[in-house]
Structures are given as structure tokens and as C-alpha cells.
Design a protein around this motif. Structure first.
Motif, PDB file in Angstrom:
ATOM      1  N   GLY A 103       0.731  -1.395   0.159  1.00  0.00           N
ATOM      2  CA  GLY A 103       0.024  -0.063  -0.016  1.00  0.00           C
ATOM      3  C   GLY A 103       0.967   1.261  -0.024  1.00  0.00           C
ATOM      4  O   GLY A 103       0.450   2.475  -0.518  1.00  0.00           O
ATOM      5  N   VAL A 104       2.045   1.358   0.479  1.00  0.00           N
ATOM      6  CA  VAL A 104       2.947   2.502   0.834  1.00  0.00           C
ATOM      7  C   VAL A 104       4.025   2.451  -0.235  1.00  0.00           C
ATOM      8  O   VAL A 104       4.699   3.257  -0.447  1.00  0.00           O
ATOM      9  N   ALA A 105       4.110   1.418  -1.030  1.00  0.00           N
ATOM     10  CA  ALA A 105       5.143   1.407  -2.168  1.00  0.00           C
ATOM     11  C   ALA A 105       5.177   2.511  -2.962  1.00  0.00           C
ATOM     12  O   ALA A 105       6.102   3.190  -3.428  1.00  0.00           O
ATOM     13  N   CYS A 106       4.128   3.082  -3.618  1.00  0.00           N
ATOM     14  CA  CYS A 106       4.170   4.000  -4.553  1.00  0.00           C
ATOM     15  C   CYS A 106       4.431   5.311  -3.784  1.00  0.00           C
ATOM     16  O   CYS A 106       4.440   6.234  -4.627  1.00  0.00           O
ATOM     17  N   VAL A 107       4.534   5.742  -2.644  1.00  0.00           N
ATOM     18  CA  VAL A 107       4.865   6.906  -2.007  1.00  0.00           C
ATOM     19  C   VAL A 107       6.221   6.605  -1.218  1.00  0.00           C
ATOM     20  O   VAL A 107       6.353   7.387  -0.277  1.00  0.00           O
ATOM     21  N   GLU A 108       6.994   5.866  -1.788  1.00  0.00           N
ATOM     22  CA  GLU A 108       8.374   5.587  -1.250  1.00  0.00           C
ATOM     23  C   GLU A 108       8.330   5.320   0.342  1.00  0.00           C
ATOM     24  O   GLU A 108       9.079   5.726   1.074  1.00  0.00           O
ATOM     25  N   MET A 109       7.327   4.465   0.803  1.00  0.00           N
ATOM     26  CA  MET A 109       7.300   3.656   1.864  1.00  0.00           C
ATOM     27  C   MET A 109       6.959   4.783   3.036  1.00  0.00           C
ATOM     28  O   MET A 109       7.273   4.394   4.249  1.00  0.00           O
ATOM     29  N   GLU A 110       6.316   5.941   2.729  1.00  0.00           N
ATOM     30  CA  GLU A 110       5.882   6.848   3.603  1.00  0.00           C
ATOM     31  C   GLU A 110       4.842   6.367   4.524  1.00  0.00           C
ATOM     32  O   GLU A 110       4.066   5.830   4.038  1.00  0.00           O
ATOM     33  N   SER A 111       5.008   6.550   5.970  1.00  0.00           N
ATOM     34  CA  SER A 111       4.161   6.331   6.848  1.00  0.00           C
ATOM     35  C   SER A 111       4.258   4.605   7.230  1.00  0.00           C
ATOM     36  O   SER A 111       3.452   4.241   7.868  1.00  0.00           O
ATOM     37  N   MET A 112       5.448   4.233   6.659  1.00  0.00           N
ATOM     38  CA  MET A 112       5.587   2.471   6.965  1.00  0.00           C
ATOM     39  C   MET A 112       5.779   2.462   8.535  1.00  0.00           C
ATOM     40  O   MET A 112       5.482   1.278   9.025  1.00  0.00           O
ATOM     41  N   LEU A 113       6.228   3.577   9.171  1.00  0.00           N
ATOM     42  CA  LEU A 113       6.424   3.384  10.793  1.00  0.00           C
ATOM     43  C   LEU A 113       5.159   2.916  11.450  1.00  0.00           C
ATOM     44  O   LEU A 113       5.083   2.011  12.201  1.00  0.00           O
ATOM     45  N   ARG A 114       3.927   3.635  11.009  1.00  0.00           N
ATOM     46  CA  ARG A 114       2.946   3.047  11.782  1.00  0.00           C
ATOM     47  C   ARG A 114       2.149   1.896  11.157  1.00  0.00           C
ATOM     48  O   ARG A 114       1.606   0.957  11.865  1.00  0.00           O
ATOM     49  N   TYR A 115       2.183   1.712   9.903  1.00  0.00           N
ATOM     50  CA  TYR A 115       1.702   0.435   9.560  1.00  0.00           C
ATOM     51  C   TYR A 115       2.265  -0.865   9.606  1.00  0.00           C
ATOM     52  O   TYR A 115       1.679  -1.923   9.942  1.00  0.00           O
ATOM     53  N   ALA A 116       3.732  -0.811   9.854  1.00  0.00           N
ATOM     54  CA  ALA A 116       4.297  -2.132  10.500  1.00  0.00           C
ATOM     55  C   ALA A 116       4.391  -2.271  11.828  1.00  0.00           C
ATOM     56  O   ALA A 116       4.714  -3.347  12.310  1.00  0.00           O
ATOM     57  N   PHE A 117       3.737  -1.437  12.891  1.00  0.00           N
ATOM     58  CA  PHE A 117       3.558  -1.586  14.311  1.00  0.00           C
ATOM     59  C   PHE A 117       3.145  -2.846  14.506  1.00  0.00           C
ATOM     60  O   PHE A 117       3.370  -3.643  15.307  1.00  0.00           O
TER      61      PHE A 117
END
Length: 174
Positions: A103-117
Motif C-alpha cells: 500500500g505504501v510502495a507508491c509513495v516511497e514507503m512513507e508512513s510505514m512506521l505506523r503500518y508496520a507496528f
């Protein structure tokens, strides 16, 4: 699951969240991002760049899942482990991780901090269950482990404080 059922019952679309992401932010899932080497970043992020921290979080999650898989597979190959109770937990963690990265690959992994928690929390719980099968280590190992956990927790708390401070000043975090 109840969220998707509610969306289907109320608005007629169970994928309303995904439609909102696509319409509002232009998010288009990239389901092969996990398998692309260019998706991974290995540099230590700058404190004032949450996008780099998110990219490192994605890399850290992949490494953690591979290490956990190896730790679980070696005893299973040697037939020293029973039926793994943790398989379901690992499956859920890997699924959360995969969908988050897609889901966040197209925005260069932005916000992955919260999604990976969510995936990290599941991996830690399964890892604690894995460690339960071993006998208690010597006292000095337990003290060292407790000190390491306290140090990592303190560093994480400081990092969270830094991001909260940035967010309250209008900077994008997560």
C-alpha cells in the motif's frame, strides 16, 4: 473484519478504505514491492526525515521476518519442534507486513512506521512464545537481556518524543 462488513452494509463497498486512499492520496498498491530490491533502504535515517525512517522500518521488518523464519525452520527441519503454535501468528504478521508494504510502495514507503507496528507486535509476541520453550538462562544472561530491553525501550521512547515534538510543530511524522 467488522470494519469491512460495516462498510459493505452501510455504503455498499467493503473496500471503502482502499477507494479513499486511491481517490484522496493517489495510492495505487504495488503487490510486488516486497520482492523488489530497490524497495529496501539500508542507510541510517536522519532524525528530521520520517520518510527515511519509514523506509528503514520496511527493511527492518523484512529482515526480522526472515530471521524469525530461520529460527523457526531450523528446529522444525531437525524434527525437534512440535507443531508450531506460532504459525498462525507469523502468517498474520507477514500478511500485515505485505499489505502495508504494497500500500505504501507508491509513495516511497512513507508512513510505514505506523503500518508496520502491528506486524512487529505480533512477531514479538510469537518470539516470546518461542523463547518460552527453552530452559531459564543463567542470571547474568537475564540481567543482560533486561538491561538491553530497558535500553532499547528508552531509545524508542526518546525517538517517539522527538517525533511528537516535530508533529506538534507542524511537521509530517509517520
Amino acid at each position: 473484519m467488522p470494519f469491512f462488513v460495516y462498510c459493505q452494509a452501510r455504503w455498499g463497498h467493503c473496500d471503502l478504505y482502499m477507494l479513499t486512499q486511491a481517490a484522496g492520496w493517489g495510492i495505487v498498491p504495488d503487490y510486488l514491492a516486497v520482492f523488489r530490491p530497490e524497495s529496501y533502504r539500508w542507510l541510517v535515517p536522519a532524525l528530521n526525515n520520517p520518510t527515511e525512517a519509514s523506509q528503514l522500518s520496511m527493511t527492518f521488518g523484512a529482515v526480522l521476518l526472515v530471521v524469525v523464519a530461520l529460527c523457526e525452520l531450523i528446529p522444525a527441519i531437525r524434527r525437534q519442534a512440535g507443531v508450531p503454535v506460532r504459525a498462525g501468528i507469523y502468517f498474520c504478521a507477514a500478511t500485515i507486513y505485505y499489505l502495508s508494504v504494497s500500500g505504501v510502495a507508491c509513495v516511497e514507503m512513507e508512513s510505514m512506521l505506523r503500518y508496520a507496528f502491528g506486524a512487529y507486535a505480533l512477531i514479538v509476541l510469537a518470539l516470546l512464545n518461542f523463547l518460552r520453550q527453552f530452559r531459564a538462562p543463567p542470571t547474568w544472561v537475564r540481567v543482560l537481556g533486561t538491561a538491553a530491553v530497558a535500553l532499547v525501550s528508552a531509545v524508542g521512547l526518546c525517538l517517539q518524543g522527538w517525533y511528537v515534538w516535530n508533529f506538534t510543530r507542524g511537521n509530517w511524522v509517520a
